[in-house]
Write an enzyme that holds these catalytic residues in place. Sequence first.
Site, PDB file in Angstrom:
ATOM      1  N   ASP A 125     -68.619  46.555 -42.170  1.00  0.00           N
ATOM      2  CA  ASP A 125     -69.104  46.479 -40.786  1.00  0.00           C
ATOM      3  C   ASP A 125     -70.617  46.222 -40.843  1.00  0.00           C
ATOM      4  OD1 ASP A 125     -70.047  47.030 -38.220  1.00  0.00           O
ATOM      5  OD2 ASP A 125     -68.616  48.663 -37.876  1.00  0.00           O
ATOM      6  N   HIS A 126     -71.009  45.036 -40.438  1.00  0.00           N
ATOM      7  CA  HIS A 126     -72.416  44.651 -40.599  1.00  0.00           C
ATOM      8  C   HIS A 126     -73.348  45.417 -39.663  1.00  0.00           C
ATOM      9  CE1 HIS A 126     -75.464  42.449 -42.469  1.00  0.00           C
ATOM     10  NE2 HIS A 126     -75.117  41.204 -42.202  1.00  0.00           N
ATOM     11  N   ARG A 127     -72.792  46.156 -38.698  1.00  0.00           N
ATOM     12  CA  ARG A 127     -73.659  46.993 -37.846  1.00  0.00           C
ATOM     13  C   ARG A 127     -74.178  48.176 -38.646  1.00  0.00           C
ATOM     14  NH1 ARG A 127     -69.443  48.363 -33.253  1.00  0.00           N
ATOM     15  NH2 ARG A 127     -68.270  48.688 -35.168  1.00  0.00           N
TER      16      ARG A 127
END
Length: 424
Positions: free
Chosen positions: A396-398
């Site tokens: 999850d790039h967040r």
Amino acid sequence: MAEIRNVLVPDIGNFKGVAVIEVSVKAGDKVKAEQALITVETDKASMEVPAPFDGVVKEVKVKVGDKVSEGDLIVLIEASGAQAAAPAAAPAAQTAAPAAPASKAAPAAAPAATQTVPAAASGSSAHASPSIRRFARELGVDLTKVGGSGEKGRVTKDDVQNFVKKSLAGGTASGGGALPGLLPWPDVDFGKFGAIESKPLSRIKKISGANLHRNWVMIPHVTQFEEADISEMEAFRKELGSEYAKQNLKITPLAFLLKAVAITLKHFPDFNASLDASGENLIVKKYIHIGVAVDTPDGLMVPVIRDVDQKGIVQLAKELGEVSARAREKKITAADMQGGCFSISSLGGIGGTAFTPIINAPEVAILGVSRSSMKPVWKDGEFVPRLMLPLSLSYDHRVIDGAAGARFITYLAHVLSDMRRLAL
Ligand code: CAO
């Protein structure tokens, strides 16, 4: 006393006998001044005729398809409140009106928005009246996406409502409704092109499909690939395998992977975490429970193996065998699938070189494992044959930066290639 007044077609330019394309009110409706009563359409434009004052509609004198000209009676309205007692707003209008017995007549106010209707064939803009445009705008519907069922392909209120219903309907092929701005799912009559059979999706497929769809749409995924040299691990696994075969225990590469992932998660705690519901805090877990995707005849299930960091390879192999057997026998409970921190999806027993697994929310990463194969690896000035295991890490790039993703997967590959680290 309340007064019933006639409302007439106002000055609509030089047009005569224009078509009524929409009647927006019925007897009994309360209307406000400026509210559209009817919409008329000429060759070039559609116009709304608004109510000249507040009141209650007593009778509607026109219907869709009628032709009207300036001065024709549209509706009878019982004027309310102060307006009922007041004289008609525009004296000129009163005289212009062909008065009905015992009531005063008032032409409607000047037509509202006048709008050029583009040729329906252009396709760049929808053919719809101002009130339908307003209705669509309020609902956030892009009229160019709505097929018009009215005359000359005009979009009607029903068309807009049906479009919204279809978009919101659960269980559609689009998986619960088109997102704003997306085209609706194609509704194709497949039978027109050849023989077909309709098979309902299993309950598990429906549930996992809805979860996968949400996760795919809501999580910004990045997938990082790596290969781990598992030559030594494989030699050891085979040794162990023949030892435990007598006890009917199968030790597959997955047991080693579980252990190696647990060690790597300890080293990178942000991967052993979830965003909270607000999306503003990362909940880092002090336990390491890992979900394993199991392919069952009814669909995908992800039972969770608990406290993986505290268990040895043999114990993990045992639990893996038990849990996948229970999943395939439909004996897994909801509780067995809860509390995971990270997931592994192994297609190594089947084949393939790499894939992009979908994160199992609210986890923040998942490891995909493909089939190992012998490859020539350049080492100490020569090519040597090594058994290489392809790994695919979606994160999850967040929560996880690209550098952290690359560090995680290279560390994991290092642990897998150096057996001593599994003991740590
Ligand atoms: N490379 C090479 N061989 C592998 C391997 C790999 N990465 N992983 C497993 N194998 C071998 C095993 O050693 C075993 O060999 P033998 O038959 O010679 O003993 C064979 O492949 C079959 O293994 P398996 O699949 O029965 O066992 P497993 O522990 O690897 O996996 C389970 C168990 C339950 C994860 C697996 O059966 C399964 O269901 N996989 C599918 C998961 C899935 O559908 N994922 C996609 C989800 S969508 O993202």
